[in-house]
Design a protein around this motif. Structure first.
Motif, short mmCIF file in Angstrom:
data_model
loop_
_atom_site.label_atom_id
_atom_site.label_comp_id
_atom_site.label_asym_id
_atom_site.label_seq_id
_atom_site.Cartn_x
_atom_site.Cartn_y
_atom_site.Cartn_z
N LEU A 74 0.83 -1.21 0.00
CA LEU A 74 0.00 0.00 0.00
C LEU A 74 0.87 1.26 0.00
CD1 LEU A 74 -2.85 -0.93 2.51
CD2 LEU A 74 -3.05 -0.66 0.03
N ARG A 75 1.92 1.25 0.81
CA ARG A 75 2.82 2.42 0.85
C ARG A 75 3.53 2.62 -0.48
NH1 ARG A 75 4.61 -0.19 5.28
NH2 ARG A 75 6.73 -0.24 4.48
N THR A 76 3.84 1.53 -1.16
CA THR A 76 4.50 1.61 -2.46
C THR A 76 3.53 2.11 -3.52
OG1 THR A 76 5.99 -0.19 -1.85
CG2 THR A 76 5.75 0.26 -4.20
N LEU A 77 2.30 1.72 -3.42
CA LEU A 77 1.27 2.09 -4.39
C LEU A 77 0.87 3.57 -4.28
CD1 LEU A 77 -0.75 1.07 -6.53
CD2 LEU A 77 -2.21 0.31 -4.66
N ALA A 78 0.87 4.09 -3.08
CA ALA A 78 0.34 5.43 -2.81
C ALA A 78 0.94 6.56 -3.66
CB ALA A 78 0.47 5.76 -1.32
N PRO A 79 2.24 6.63 -3.87
CA PRO A 79 2.80 7.79 -4.58
C PRO A 79 2.53 7.84 -6.09
CG PRO A 79 4.54 6.60 -3.39
CD PRO A 79 3.29 5.79 -3.30
N TYR A 80 2.09 6.75 -6.68
CA TYR A 80 1.89 6.74 -8.12
C TYR A 80 0.79 7.73 -8.52
CZ TYR A 80 4.76 2.61 -9.06
OH TYR A 80 5.82 1.74 -9.22
N LEU A 140 -0.35 -10.54 -2.74
CA LEU A 140 -0.65 -9.39 -1.89
C LEU A 140 -1.87 -8.63 -2.40
CD1 LEU A 140 2.96 -8.05 -1.25
CD2 LEU A 140 1.49 -9.26 0.37
N VAL A 141 -1.93 -8.42 -3.71
CA VAL A 141 -3.06 -7.71 -4.31
C VAL A 141 -4.35 -8.50 -4.10
CG1 VAL A 141 -4.08 -6.95 -6.50
CG2 VAL A 141 -1.70 -6.36 -5.95
N ASP A 142 -4.29 -9.81 -4.24
CA ASP A 142 -5.48 -10.64 -4.00
C ASP A 142 -6.06 -10.38 -2.61
OD1 ASP A 142 -5.26 -11.81 -6.52
OD2 ASP A 142 -4.41 -13.69 -5.76
N GLY A 143 -5.20 -10.39 -1.61
CA GLY A 143 -5.65 -10.16 -0.24
C GLY A 143 -6.19 -8.76 -0.03
N LYS A 179 -9.24 -2.81 -0.21
CA LYS A 179 -8.23 -1.75 -0.11
C LYS A 179 -7.68 -1.32 -1.48
CE LYS A 179 -8.00 -2.13 4.49
NZ LYS A 179 -9.20 -2.90 4.78
N VAL A 180 -7.69 -2.25 -2.44
CA VAL A 180 -7.25 -1.94 -3.81
C VAL A 180 -8.23 -2.58 -4.77
CG1 VAL A 180 -4.79 -1.88 -3.16
CG2 VAL A 180 -5.76 -3.98 -4.10
N ARG A 181 -8.12 -2.16 -6.02
CA ARG A 181 -8.91 -2.82 -7.07
C ARG A 181 -8.06 -2.89 -8.33
NH1 ARG A 181 -12.64 1.34 -6.09
NH2 ARG A 181 -11.80 3.26 -6.90
N ARG A 182 -8.36 -3.92 -9.10
CA ARG A 182 -7.72 -4.08 -10.40
C ARG A 182 -8.55 -3.31 -11.41
NH1 ARG A 182 -6.68 -9.19 -7.84
NH2 ARG A 182 -4.62 -10.01 -8.36
N VAL A 183 -7.87 -2.55 -12.25
CA VAL A 183 -8.56 -1.78 -13.29
C VAL A 183 -7.86 -2.01 -14.62
CG1 VAL A 183 -9.43 0.02 -11.73
CG2 VAL A 183 -7.20 0.30 -12.79
N PRO A 184 -8.63 -2.04 -15.71
CA PRO A 184 -8.00 -2.24 -17.02
C PRO A 184 -7.19 -1.02 -17.44
CG PRO A 184 -10.36 -1.89 -17.26
CD PRO A 184 -10.08 -1.93 -15.78
N ASP A 185 -6.13 -1.27 -18.14
CA ASP A 185 -5.32 -0.19 -18.70
C ASP A 185 -6.13 0.46 -19.81
OD1 ASP A 185 -2.10 0.61 -19.08
OD2 ASP A 185 -3.36 0.86 -20.86
N PRO A 186 -6.20 1.79 -19.86
CA PRO A 186 -7.02 2.44 -20.89
C PRO A 186 -6.49 2.28 -22.31
CG PRO A 186 -5.91 4.08 -19.49
CD PRO A 186 -5.61 2.72 -18.91
#
Length: 149
Positions: free
Chosen positions: A44-50, A73-76, A82-89
């Protein structure tokens, strides 16, 4: 010059401190009831700055782990909202990972848990000792000796 035995003692002290930091941080996470592991916290901390949602491979590179570890990790984190998978535009074969509002709230709680853990660990040190420790840690993290004025 340090003897090999002295370096061995220092290495052991660093490992013990790392384990202690991990235990204390884990305890603070559990007390806050977030249901997040230290590894998920790191993701989560790694994801936040993007600025825009990264690919899992980007996260794996940043975390210095294999992509399969990020998938777990993403599955959990996705299961807990807390996160979601989204398609690349621009490429429908690529999946990106973004924080949800619940993930952002969890990050705020995680920051509090990390601060509380740091306070526990640093409590025995004076302000001067903390300053010295900070300088030493900077040197170790950066891999360069500190320059004296």
């Amino acid at each position: 010059m340090n003897t090999p035995d002295a370096d061995g003692v220092l290495a052991e002290q660093l490992l013990r401190l790392t384990r202690r930091v991990h235990r204390i941080q884990k305890r603070h996470l559990q007390q806050r009831g977030l249901g997040i592991t230290p590894a998920q916290s790191r993701l989560l901390r790694t994801l936040a700055p993007y600025a825009s949602p990264p690919r899992m491979t980007d996260l794996a590179e940043r975390l210095e782990v294999v992509p399969r570890a990020v998938t777990t990790l993403v599955d959990g984190l996705e299961a807990s909202g807390k996160v979601r998978r989204v398609p690349d535009p621009t490429n429908r074969r690529v999946i990106r990972i973004e924080l949800t509002d619940d993930g952002r709230r969890a990050l705020r709680e995680l920051r509090g848990a990390r601060r509380a853990a740091a306070e526990d660990i640093l409590a025995p040190l004076t302000d001067e000792q903390r300053k010295v420790l900070g300088g030493l840690l900077d040197t170790l993290v950066d891999g360069m000796p500190a320059v004296e004025d």
